[in-house]
Each structure stands twice: as structure tokens, then as C-alpha cells.
Design a protein around this motif. Sequence first.
Motif, PDB file in Angstrom:
ATOM      1  N   HIS A  48       0.844  -1.204   0.000  1.00 27.34           N
ATOM      2  CA  HIS A  48       0.000   0.000   0.000  1.00 27.34           C
ATOM      3  C   HIS A  48       0.877   1.250   0.000  1.00 27.34           C
ATOM      4  O   HIS A  48       1.127   1.861   1.040  1.00 27.34           O
ATOM      5  CB  HIS A  48      -0.971  -0.063   1.167  1.00 27.34           C
ATOM      6  CG  HIS A  48      -1.983  -1.139   0.981  1.00 27.34           C
ATOM      7  ND1 HIS A  48      -1.830  -2.402   1.501  1.00 27.34           N
ATOM      8  CD2 HIS A  48      -3.119  -1.167   0.244  1.00 27.34           C
ATOM      9  CE1 HIS A  48      -2.847  -3.167   1.124  1.00 27.34           C
ATOM     10  NE2 HIS A  48      -3.641  -2.435   0.349  1.00 27.34           N
ATOM     11  N   VAL A  77      -7.683   0.752   9.294  1.00 28.26           N
ATOM     12  CA  VAL A  77      -7.273  -0.156   8.228  1.00 28.26           C
ATOM     13  C   VAL A  77      -5.808  -0.551   8.436  1.00 28.26           C
ATOM     14  O   VAL A  77      -5.468  -1.731   8.431  1.00 28.26           O
ATOM     15  CB  VAL A  77      -7.438   0.419   6.794  1.00 28.26           C
ATOM     16  CG1 VAL A  77      -7.023  -0.619   5.747  1.00 28.26           C
ATOM     17  CG2 VAL A  77      -8.859   0.887   6.553  1.00 28.26           C
ATOM     18  N   GLY A 120      -7.203  -3.938   9.668  1.00 33.67           N
ATOM     19  CA  GLY A 120      -7.188  -4.463   8.285  1.00 33.67           C
ATOM     20  C   GLY A 120      -8.543  -4.193   7.653  1.00 33.67           C
ATOM     21  O   GLY A 120      -8.681  -3.859   6.496  1.00 33.67           O
ATOM     22  N   ILE A 184     -10.212   4.203  -2.082  1.00 31.88           N
ATOM     23  CA  ILE A 184      -9.262   3.608  -3.034  1.00 31.88           C
ATOM     24  C   ILE A 184      -9.383   4.413  -4.320  1.00 31.88           C
ATOM     25  O   ILE A 184      -8.421   4.889  -4.891  1.00 31.88           O
ATOM     26  CB  ILE A 184      -9.569   2.122  -3.281  1.00 31.88           C
ATOM     27  CG1 ILE A 184      -9.322   1.331  -1.987  1.00 31.88           C
ATOM     28  CG2 ILE A 184      -8.723   1.567  -4.429  1.00 31.88           C
ATOM     29  CD1 ILE A 184      -9.547  -0.155  -2.096  1.00 31.88           C
ATOM     30  N   HIS A 302      -2.669   2.722  -4.781  1.00 30.12           N
ATOM     31  CA  HIS A 302      -3.236   2.452  -3.444  1.00 30.12           C
ATOM     32  C   HIS A 302      -2.683   1.124  -2.951  1.00 30.12           C
ATOM     33  O   HIS A 302      -2.124   1.018  -1.877  1.00 30.12           O
ATOM     34  CB  HIS A 302      -4.765   2.412  -3.525  1.00 30.12           C
ATOM     35  CG  HIS A 302      -5.388   1.857  -2.306  1.00 30.12           C
ATOM     36  ND1 HIS A 302      -5.722   2.635  -1.215  1.00 30.12           N
ATOM     37  CD2 HIS A 302      -5.696   0.579  -1.956  1.00 30.12           C
ATOM     38  CE1 HIS A 302      -6.227   1.870  -0.265  1.00 30.12           C
ATOM     39  NE2 HIS A 302      -6.229   0.622  -0.676  1.00 30.12           N
ATOM     40  N   TYR A 396     -15.711  -8.196  -1.664  1.00 29.92           N
ATOM     41  CA  TYR A 396     -14.772  -9.245  -1.293  1.00 29.92           C
ATOM     42  C   TYR A 396     -15.369 -10.105  -0.173  1.00 29.92           C
ATOM     43  O   TYR A 396     -16.012  -9.585   0.745  1.00 29.92           O
ATOM     44  CB  TYR A 396     -13.466  -8.658  -0.786  1.00 29.92           C
ATOM     45  CG  TYR A 396     -12.594  -7.957  -1.803  1.00 29.92           C
ATOM     46  CD1 TYR A 396     -11.297  -7.594  -1.473  1.00 29.92           C
ATOM     47  CD2 TYR A 396     -13.031  -7.650  -3.082  1.00 29.92           C
ATOM     48  CE1 TYR A 396     -10.471  -6.937  -2.394  1.00 29.92           C
ATOM     49  CE2 TYR A 396     -12.229  -7.002  -4.001  1.00 29.92           C
ATOM     50  CZ  TYR A 396     -10.949  -6.648  -3.647  1.00 29.92           C
ATOM     51  OH  TYR A 396     -10.125  -5.998  -4.555  1.00 29.92           O
ATOM     52  N   PHE A 399     -14.887  -8.859   3.410  1.00 29.45           N
ATOM     53  CA  PHE A 399     -15.617  -7.634   3.770  1.00 29.45           C
ATOM     54  C   PHE A 399     -17.113  -7.895   3.829  1.00 29.45           C
ATOM     55  O   PHE A 399     -17.850  -7.180   4.490  1.00 29.45           O
ATOM     56  CB  PHE A 399     -15.293  -6.494   2.792  1.00 29.45           C
ATOM     57  CG  PHE A 399     -13.829  -6.151   2.729  1.00 29.45           C
ATOM     58  CD1 PHE A 399     -13.219  -5.873   1.519  1.00 29.45           C
ATOM     59  CD2 PHE A 399     -13.038  -6.157   3.870  1.00 29.45           C
ATOM     60  CE1 PHE A 399     -11.855  -5.568   1.448  1.00 29.45           C
ATOM     61  CE2 PHE A 399     -11.693  -5.855   3.823  1.00 29.45           C
ATOM     62  CZ  PHE A 399     -11.097  -5.568   2.615  1.00 29.45           C
ATOM     63  N   ARG A 424     -12.185 -12.673  -4.126  1.00 25.80           N
ATOM     64  CA  ARG A 424     -11.237 -12.988  -3.057  1.00 25.80           C
ATOM     65  C   ARG A 424     -11.768 -14.072  -2.109  1.00 25.80           C
ATOM     66  O   ARG A 424     -11.469 -14.074  -0.901  1.00 25.80           O
ATOM     67  CB  ARG A 424     -10.878 -11.741  -2.272  1.00 25.80           C
ATOM     68  CG  ARG A 424      -9.855 -10.759  -2.829  1.00 25.80           C
ATOM     69  CD  ARG A 424      -9.890 -10.454  -4.243  1.00 25.80           C
ATOM     70  NE  ARG A 424      -8.999  -9.371  -4.671  1.00 25.80           N
ATOM     71  CZ  ARG A 424      -9.204  -8.667  -5.772  1.00 25.80           C
ATOM     72  NH1 ARG A 424     -10.274  -8.902  -6.539  1.00 25.80           N
ATOM     73  NH2 ARG A 424      -8.356  -7.719  -6.127  1.00 25.80           N
ATOM     74  N   ASP A 431      -2.101  -9.934   1.902  1.00 26.07           N
ATOM     75  CA  ASP A 431      -2.890  -9.158   2.878  1.00 26.07           C
ATOM     76  C   ASP A 431      -3.143  -9.952   4.146  1.00 26.07           C
ATOM     77  O   ASP A 431      -3.496  -9.392   5.178  1.00 26.07           O
ATOM     78  CB  ASP A 431      -4.209  -8.715   2.258  1.00 26.07           C
ATOM     79  CG  ASP A 431      -4.047  -7.427   1.472  1.00 26.07           C
ATOM     80  OD1 ASP A 431      -4.949  -7.103   0.680  1.00 26.07           O
ATOM     81  OD2 ASP A 431      -3.019  -6.732   1.650  1.00 26.07           O
ATOM     82  N   HIS A 435      -7.722 -10.524   5.548  1.00 22.85           N
ATOM     83  CA  HIS A 435      -8.297 -10.404   4.219  1.00 22.85           C
ATOM     84  C   HIS A 435      -8.636 -11.725   3.545  1.00 22.85           C
ATOM     85  O   HIS A 435      -9.306 -11.729   2.519  1.00 22.85           O
ATOM     86  CB  HIS A 435      -7.357  -9.603   3.322  1.00 22.85           C
ATOM     87  CG  HIS A 435      -7.365  -8.133   3.610  1.00 22.85           C
ATOM     88  ND1 HIS A 435      -6.955  -7.597   4.817  1.00 22.85           N
ATOM     89  CD2 HIS A 435      -7.756  -7.076   2.862  1.00 22.85           C
ATOM     90  CE1 HIS A 435      -7.098  -6.277   4.787  1.00 22.85           C
ATOM     91  NE2 HIS A 435      -7.578  -5.942   3.614  1.00 22.85           N
ATOM     92  N   ARG A 481      -9.031 -14.851  -5.604  1.00 27.93           N
ATOM     93  CA  ARG A 481      -8.209 -13.743  -6.088  1.00 27.93           C
ATOM     94  C   ARG A 481      -7.285 -14.297  -7.165  1.00 27.93           C
ATOM     95  O   ARG A 481      -6.728 -15.384  -6.993  1.00 27.93           O
ATOM     96  CB  ARG A 481      -7.351 -13.188  -4.952  1.00 27.93           C
ATOM     97  CG  ARG A 481      -6.497 -11.986  -5.308  1.00 27.93           C
ATOM     98  CD  ARG A 481      -5.777 -11.440  -4.062  1.00 27.93           C
ATOM     99  NE  ARG A 481      -5.355 -10.064  -4.229  1.00 27.93           N
ATOM    100  CZ  ARG A 481      -4.175  -9.703  -4.724  1.00 27.93           C
ATOM    101  NH1 ARG A 481      -3.318 -10.613  -5.122  1.00 27.93           N
ATOM    102  NH2 ARG A 481      -3.849  -8.421  -4.828  1.00 27.93           N
TER     103      ARG A 481
HETATM  104  C1  LIG Z   1      -6.143  -2.326   2.437  1.00 29.92           C
HETATM  105  C2  LIG Z   1      -7.265  -3.024   1.800  1.00 29.92           C
HETATM  106  O1  LIG Z   1      -8.096  -3.603   2.455  1.00 29.92           O
HETATM  107  C3  LIG Z   1      -7.368  -3.124   0.332  1.00 29.92           C
HETATM  108  O2  LIG Z   1      -6.508  -2.218  -0.312  1.00 29.92           O
HETATM  109  C4  LIG Z   1      -7.008  -4.547  -0.066  1.00 29.92           C
HETATM  110  O3  LIG Z   1      -5.655  -4.756   0.270  1.00 29.92           O
HETATM  111  C5  LIG Z   1      -7.219  -4.761  -1.567  1.00 29.92           C
HETATM  112  O4  LIG Z   1      -6.985  -6.107  -1.850  1.00 29.92           O
HETATM  113  P1  LIG Z   1      -6.636  -6.545  -3.361  1.00 29.92           P
HETATM  114  O5  LIG Z   1      -5.216  -6.152  -3.586  1.00 29.92           O
HETATM  115  O6  LIG Z   1      -6.866  -8.040  -3.358  1.00 29.92           O
HETATM  116  O7  LIG Z   1      -7.580  -5.820  -4.256  1.00 29.92           O
END
Ligand SMILES: CC(=O)[C@@H](O)[C@H](O)COP(=O)(O)O
Length: 633
Positions: A48, A77, A120, A184, A302, A396, A399, A424, A431, A435, A481
Amino acid sequence: MTVSSSSSILQAIQSPQDVQGLSLTELTTLAEELRQAIIEVVSTNGGHLAPSLGVVELTLALLKSFNPDQDRFVWDVGHQAYAYKLLTGRRDQFHTLRCLHGVSGFPNRSESPYDHFGVGHSSTSISAALGIAVGRDLAQQSNKVLAVIGDGSMTAGLAYEGLNQAGGLDRDLVVVLNDNEMSISKNVGALSSFLSRQLSSRWLVRFKRELEGRLRQIPRIGEDLVTYAKRSEESFKGLFTPGMLFEAFKFNYLGPIDGHDLRQMTDVFKQVRSLDGPVLVHVLTQKGRGYTPAEDNPTYFHGVGCFEPETGKSKKISSCSLPPYTKVFGRTLSQLARQNDRIVAITAAMPEGTGLGEFAEEFPDRFFDVGICEQHAVTFAAGLATEGYRPFVAIYSTFLQRSYDQIVHDVCLQNLPVTLCLDRGGLVGEDGATHHGAFDLSFLRHIPNLAVMAPKDEPELQDMLATALAHNGPVAVRYPRGVGPGHAIKDSATALPWARGEWLRSGSDAVVLAIGSRVEPALEAVAQLAEATGKEIGVLNLRFVKPLPVEEILEAARQSRRLLVVEENAAIGGMGSAVLECLAENDALDGIRVRRLGLPDAFVGHGPQKALRAEVGLDAAGISKALRDFLSE
Ligand SMILES: CC(=O)[C@@H](O)[C@H](O)COP(=O)(O)O
Ligand SMILES: Cc1ncc(C[n+]2csc(CCOP(=O)(O)OP(=O)(O)O)c2C)c(N)n1
Ligand SMILES: [Mg+2]
């Protein structure tokens, strides 16, 4: 490769307290060194970048003004905490960022005493910080507690639950709002424009014009009043700053201040140290600051893969031409939407990550980015469905855990035709534990009226989306993913036979019942093993987690006495459990031995997706080993 030794001030930092002794000039130099270290490591490891570059000065100002040995920091986060990690004892390990068994990409309490709360998932920092603050008060301590939350994360309702209780309790708590006008993608929603720097909205212009007109009509003094009103416009704007919103939550609002001005920030934070009660400091930053490619494209940077630091160009040439599941999802949905104008698409602040960018461009009126509001996204979709629309909600897997009640109560209880598209699903890789889509098959399959599918490859994902559209009820489709096994994508999607599995091989020595991303590695493992041992091993692509493909499962139990169920989901309560339930309830377990191969009853860490799958035994080698052990029992 450790952080380059050219960073002399950074190299001299032994503990975060060392930051407090640095002059503003030294801090400015240190900021540069931190940026170089972050760019250097992220260009190799991915990560990131833009979020972390944007808060380098903010991090230094916080460590200059507060002391993480006594005070507590909760990063929301936590994807922006690379500078914090470099300054709090992880400089020498920072080159292992997001590597298997290396430094985590997010604050993690098991990694450092300076990571005061594990994060996260967004918008938890205020609630956590308030809990920490109340714990401090109960222990009659006097340290400061700070939450650092971004403007994107402020779009989630959870943030307001924290603000609300904090204001009500009136405890000492500092919330730093890191406002870079970006989630994002560009931030969305009314709050985002309210937080924006210029209060020159259409409403304000219209209000001024009407006010001026009315004032002029007042006899004798009208003109003077107009002059006075113009002069007091600035204070009028001052009345309607974002502070209004936070003062309604009984926060003492300070700002907005420049989040790259070390002097201004340290002055304000020094002032904050002496304030009691809840305080919110509104800081304006630039996402990607200090690295032109990231400043120019904060969305791309991002969360980025490997890149050439000199140019920002992506280093990773995709190992295969096949677009990932995400792209296939987006393209297929656009294809279906061209034929069906009731289809609408919804994302929770992740249009790029979910592959809906093209859909948004082609169907702007049928695309909705609701912000980081997964609960709202699902109920919003349910509302649309009651009006005859066919919402596809792309969130995802991890989430979507936030929306469990909305899925049960607002979608399935009312049996509404909402399609949940869980990208995902399974292990995501770097992550890590916060995640991984580790649980969705378990937390979805017991909900009445909900159908749950998982494709073995991208072409089958296309067909599952068509299957969902053809079904008049709630459906969840989960996919991993990255890229699948590389089968050609079809020009058009066709609905699959409902609740049926797909026999790929038959065999009497054992049958592997696989779901989703594990079907191809299972086929690979079985082919190798059958070749090596002469064993007759079947492979069944289950396709449906619910309704179960009962016919094929019972057929498998007739074909062989050994059944191995393979899934990239928690074994507990997942596909394997469903197969066991099915066999038991159909009195088909006599003499049958079943083994479940899935994710362990533990949180899987971070690292390359391939390495993690090998570590938990869900790659072809792992499936082959499980089969060998099973056959030798
Ligand atoms: C920090 C966060 O939660 C998102 O940026 C996540 O890391 C995105 O995941 P992908 O890279 O799989 O899209
Ligand atoms: C519940 C949840 N949904 C979605 C995400 C994915 N995500 C990670 S960071 C981010 C944007 C955060 O924006 P902001 O808080 O403004 O931080 P910035 O990246 O701008 O520093 C999103 C949507 C998440 N981590 N958690
Ligand atoms: Mg932001």
C-alpha cells in the motif's frame, strides 16, 4: 536487502522516542528517508504505497508529539502504517514486508508492542481507541489514546457508532482525520463533499444569491446589509466547516490543517495534549505524496504489485494472458446487462478491485459505489430488488462478513433476487489473515433461500452468473483472487443445471469431491497419482454448496468407499461438512470413509498465495499427499 544505509537519520533511530529529540529540519530529512525506504521495499514486495507515502509527515508529527510507549495509536485499516512500522522497531525487518513469515502489511499486536490494535478492516479505529481509552480511565491512567482514520473509512457507519459513544462518554480521546479526498478511488457520498476543502457547492451559491436579493429589497439599509453580508461571508463559511459535523458529536474540532506541514501539526498536537474530552484534528494530506507516479495515480498506487521505482511502471508481466476472475466477472456482468436492463451493479468503495470499472463506464446509471458501507450495500440492493431490479453486489468475501445480518434479514428472509459476488474467496495472499475469504461457504450455506456456488474456472464463473440471473431468488457466487487454470473464456454465458455437480473422472479406489478453485489442483493431483500408482480415482466438481448436488454425492458414495472433500474454506462448517450431512441423512455412510481437506481451525497468515496454499496443503502436492495417506490407511 535491508533498508538502504544511506538513510542516516533513519538508521540512527533505535526507538520511537528518538523522534522526539529531532529538530524540524532533521524531521524533514527523515521524512525523505522514510519515503525512499517505503518506495524501495514496496517496489519489490508490493503493498500500500500511496496511503503510506501520504502520512509520512503526519506519522512524524504524531511521534514527535506523543509517545507510543505510554500513549496508544490505533491506525484505521492500517494500510498506511509503513512509516510507523519503520520508526517503531521494524526498520531492519522492513524488507520482509508482506513476505511469508515477514512483517505484516497491517499493524498486528503479535508483531510489536507499538501496534496497539490489530486492523485491516476499515472504520474500527474509533471504537477500538475508545475502548482503550475507557480501559485507561478504569485503571486511572493518564496516557493519550489516538485513532488515525481516513476520509474513506469515515464513510462507514461503524465510525459514527464510535464517535457517538465517544461524545456521549466525554472521555479523553484524539481522533485524527486523515483527509486526502480519496478512498481507493475518489471518495464518494455526501460526507466527502461536506469534508471537501471548498464550501462552494451549488447550494451555497444559490443560498447567497437568494439572500442578496432579499437583503437588497429592504428599504434604505438594504445595500449596506449586502455589503456587510459579503464581508461576513468568510465567517459564514467558518460556521459551516466540517467542524459542525464533529461538534454535533461533542468533539472539539481543530482544523483543517496541512498534513505535510510538520511545524503546524506539531504545534496543533502540542495544543491537543492539553485538551480534555474528545478532540478531532482534521488533517489534509495528499495520497502518494512525494512520489510523482503515485501522486498522479493514487488509485493505482493504493495497493500495488512490484514496479520500477524510477518510472512507476509495473514490473510483474502477468504470467498468463488470461484475465483474472475479477476481470471475467466484470466483463460477463456487462455482457448480461446489455441484454437485461434490470441488472444493476453495486460496490462498496472497490470498483477497480471488483472489476466493475468497465460496467460503471458503460452503465453509469446502473452502477452504484456506496462507499465503505457493506451493510448498506446489501440492504440497498434488497430495496432495488423489491422494485424488480436484479442487483449484483460485488464485495470481497472478507468484507462481506460485515453484511451477515443484512443477507439473512433483508435479502434471504424476503427471498429477493440479489446476487452476491464474492471476489477474493479463499486465501488472498499478502494481505493475510484480515483479508482471506476463509469463511464464506460456512457462513452462507445455512441461510434459507440462499443458493451458493463456486466455479472451477473463469468460464464456469461466466455460467454461474448466468445461472444466478436465471434464478429468481438470492444467490452467492464466490471466486478466488487472481487467475484460474487458464481455460478459454466463452463468448457468452449459459445457465448450468441447477444443484447438479459435474463428473470429471470416475474411480473406485477413491473419489475427490472438490469445489471452486480446488477442482483443478485436485484433477492435477489425481492424474499424477493414478499415473504413478494405477489407482482408479474419481473427481467430482461439486459446483453447488447449496442446494447440494445430492445425486452426485450419493453416486460418489456408490462408486468408492473413500471420499476426500477439498475446499479453500474453513473445513469446519464448509463443503466437507455439507457432504457429511448429506451422506448421513441419506443413510449412505455405511462403510464409507470421508476426509475433509480445507482451511485449518486457525487464522492463516500472510505471504504469496501459492506459498500459503502449499503451507495448508491445498495445492496439488498437498491434495496428492492427503490422497496417498488416505489410500494407505
Ligand atoms: C487495504 C485493503 O483492504 C485493500 O486495499 C485490499 O488490500 C485490496 O486487496 P486486493 O489487492 O486483493 O484488491
Ligand atoms: C470493511 C472494509 N471494506 C473495504 C476495505 C478495503 N479498503 C482498504 S483501504 C480502503 C480505502 C480507505 O480510504 P481512507 O480511509 O480514506 O484511507 P486512504 O487509503 O485514503 O489513506 C478500502 C475501501 C477494508 N479494508 N475494509
Ligand atoms: Mg482517504
